[in-house]
Design an enzyme around this catalytic site. Structure first.
Site, PDB file in Angstrom:
ATOM      1  N   GLY A 107      -6.278   4.652  -3.415  1.00 31.58           N
ATOM      2  CA  GLY A 107      -6.141   6.092  -3.173  1.00 31.58           C
ATOM      3  C   GLY A 107      -6.350   6.872  -4.454  1.00 31.58           C
ATOM      4  O   GLY A 107      -6.121   6.365  -5.554  1.00 31.58           O
ATOM      5  N   ILE A 195      -9.444  -0.160   5.885  1.00 35.21           N
ATOM      6  CA  ILE A 195      -8.104  -0.657   6.237  1.00 35.21           C
ATOM      7  C   ILE A 195      -7.846  -0.445   7.732  1.00 35.21           C
ATOM      8  O   ILE A 195      -7.252  -1.293   8.403  1.00 35.21           O
ATOM      9  CB  ILE A 195      -7.020   0.025   5.372  1.00 35.21           C
ATOM     10  CG1 ILE A 195      -7.281  -0.286   3.886  1.00 35.21           C
ATOM     11  CG2 ILE A 195      -5.633  -0.458   5.763  1.00 35.21           C
ATOM     12  CD1 ILE A 195      -6.374   0.460   2.902  1.00 35.21           C
ATOM     13  N   HIS A 335       6.493   2.090  -0.350  1.00 34.39           N
ATOM     14  CA  HIS A 335       5.084   2.009  -0.750  1.00 34.39           C
ATOM     15  C   HIS A 335       4.704   0.597  -1.244  1.00 34.39           C
ATOM     16  O   HIS A 335       4.305   0.418  -2.397  1.00 34.39           O
ATOM     17  CB  HIS A 335       4.787   3.057  -1.833  1.00 34.39           C
ATOM     18  CG  HIS A 335       3.342   3.483  -1.855  1.00 34.39           C
ATOM     19  ND1 HIS A 335       2.945   4.757  -2.120  1.00 34.39           N
ATOM     20  CD2 HIS A 335       2.196   2.791  -1.640  1.00 34.39           C
ATOM     21  CE1 HIS A 335       1.628   4.847  -2.081  1.00 34.39           C
ATOM     22  NE2 HIS A 335       1.142   3.650  -1.782  1.00 34.39           N
TER      23      HIS A 335
HETATM   24  O1  LIG Z   1      -1.372   3.289  -2.095  1.00 27.99           O
HETATM   25  C1  LIG Z   1      -1.873   2.446  -2.739  1.00 27.99           C
HETATM   26  C2  LIG Z   1      -3.170   2.553  -3.282  1.00 27.99           C
HETATM   27  O2  LIG Z   1      -3.762   3.636  -3.224  1.00 27.99           O
HETATM   28  O3  LIG Z   1      -3.654   1.562  -3.825  1.00 27.99           O
END
Ligand SMILES: O=CC(=O)O
Length: 374
Positions: A107, A195, A335
């Site tokens: 991200g 994903i 997370h």
């Molecule tokens: O949220 C985790 C990433 O973006 O790797």
């Protein structure tokens, strides 16, 4: 002053950047400074340490790097390898003359992409290597949320099991898999990238029959692509739909789109009110996609069955008095989507390689295309 005159602050920024270049040249070492905001461990760190052409500056404490430290180190640096908690904005970029920002994440909500594009700074990130780990957690959260994992594990944790009497429908929830008399199961995806598709592949053996998805940039139907997906995933149908249909048709809504201004609160009160009462919401993307207050209300008032979250707005500042933490049908994880040893090692190595490629002007393992964002 004409509108083209530089403001004092922009002059100061320019001066700082020039000083940064100058300080790099002044060392005369010929080495390039690279700042790293977390020690990447004994397997990945040597990728950087072995490069004698680099002056490595590493935040070595086992806690998030302090912003002031990072800002102090950027002048004179050619590259920075950082984490998703480290914001890449004007404040940071003005401090130096970076060639590359390498983030150890797939991200990039924490990165000002247009600014990077404008300044000609390359961005490395870590897609692909974490797809399976995140897809695993995504399915896990769908199961945990639908089957009341938080509430029921709490019964054990609080020592209440001996006092609870078994009864036919206690702790029941909706079933993820399709088995008679359930005829259909529809997976909904907000975002249909790597994903999301890896998640859908995992759902096929559960007996999912249909898939609906909203994909960037357009919500227009795409029958040719959808026919190909339908065949690829061996489902009765895969359809690109509008966001209202996504909400109303899905048994599980998986939020798997990038964060940022364009996707902020796509899952809001209106969306949640359109979902099935038996549906589950899973977010393993970015917290900002979901309006937390609306979700807490939806859970409290029973508009949807449950939620499974690996991310939440405002993280990591989430404490026990958070409205979602208080909801018994909201399973929340801190997370951990990509948190397997193998995956984190691959991410660290990818981030290190991207950094090297960026400072030496080579091809990165994974570089985000910034064209069109400026
Ligand atoms: O949220 C985790 C990433 O973006 O790797």
């Amino acid at each position: 002053m004409s509108s083209e005159s530089a403001s004092p602050s922009s002059m100061q920024a320019t001066r700082q950047r020039l000083m940064s270049i100058a300080s790099h040249l002044r060392t005369g070492s010929g080495r390039m400074k690279v700042v790293v905001t977390r020690d990447l461990g004994p397997d990945a760190m040597p990728l950087l340490r072995e490069r004698k052409e680099l002056d490595l500056v590493v935040w070595s404490e086992n806690r998030a790097c302090e912003r002031a430290w990072l800002l102090e180190q950027i002048p004179g640096a050619a590259g920075v390898l950082l984490m998703l908690a480290d914001k890449v904005n004007e404040e940071l970029l003005d401090k130096g003359f970076l060639k590359v920002v390498s983030t150890m994440s797939v991200g990039y909500e924490h990165v000002d992409l247009p600014l990077l594009a404008k300044r000609g700074v390359r961005l490395g990130y870590t897609p692909d290597v974490l797809t399976d780990a995140v897809a695993d957690v995504t399915v896990m959260l769908a199961l945990m949320a639908s089957r009341n994992a938080k509430e029921t594990a709490g019964v054990i944790d609080r020592g209440e099991w001996p006092n609870s009497t078994w009864s036919p429908f206690i702790f029941c929830g909706p079933q993820l898999s399709r088995t008679p008399p359930i005829q259909t199961r529809t997976a909904g995806f907000l975002g249909f990238g790597r994903i999301a598709q890896a998640t859908l592949r995992r759902l096929v053996p559960f007996g999912f029959t249909h898939c609906v998805y909203v994909a960037n940039p357009s919500t227009v139907p795409n029958p040719v692509q959808d026919a190909a997906y339908t065949k690829q995933f061996n489902l009765q149908s895969v359809r690109r739909v509008d966001i209202d249909t996504l909400a109303s048709a899905s048994d599980v809504v998986f939020v798997l789109a990038p964060g940022g201004d364009k996707t902020r609160h796509l899952v809001n009160e209106a969306f949640l009110r359109k979902m099935k009462k038996t549906a589950v919401l899973v977010n393993t993307a970015r917290g900002t996609l979901v309006d937390s207050d609306a979700l807490a209300k939806a859970l409290k008032e029973g508009w949807i069955w449950a939620a499974g979250l690996d991310v939440v707005e405002g993280e990591p500042n989430v404490t026990v008095d958070h409205p979602l933490v208080k909801e018994p049908r909201c399973v929340m994880l801190p997370h951990i989507g990509s948190a397997t040893f193998d995956t984190r090692l691959s991410m660290a190595a990818c981030a290190a390689r991207n950094t090297l490629a960026g400072v030496f002007g080579e091809t990165m393992q994974a570089e985000l295309e910034l064209k069109g964002t400026a």
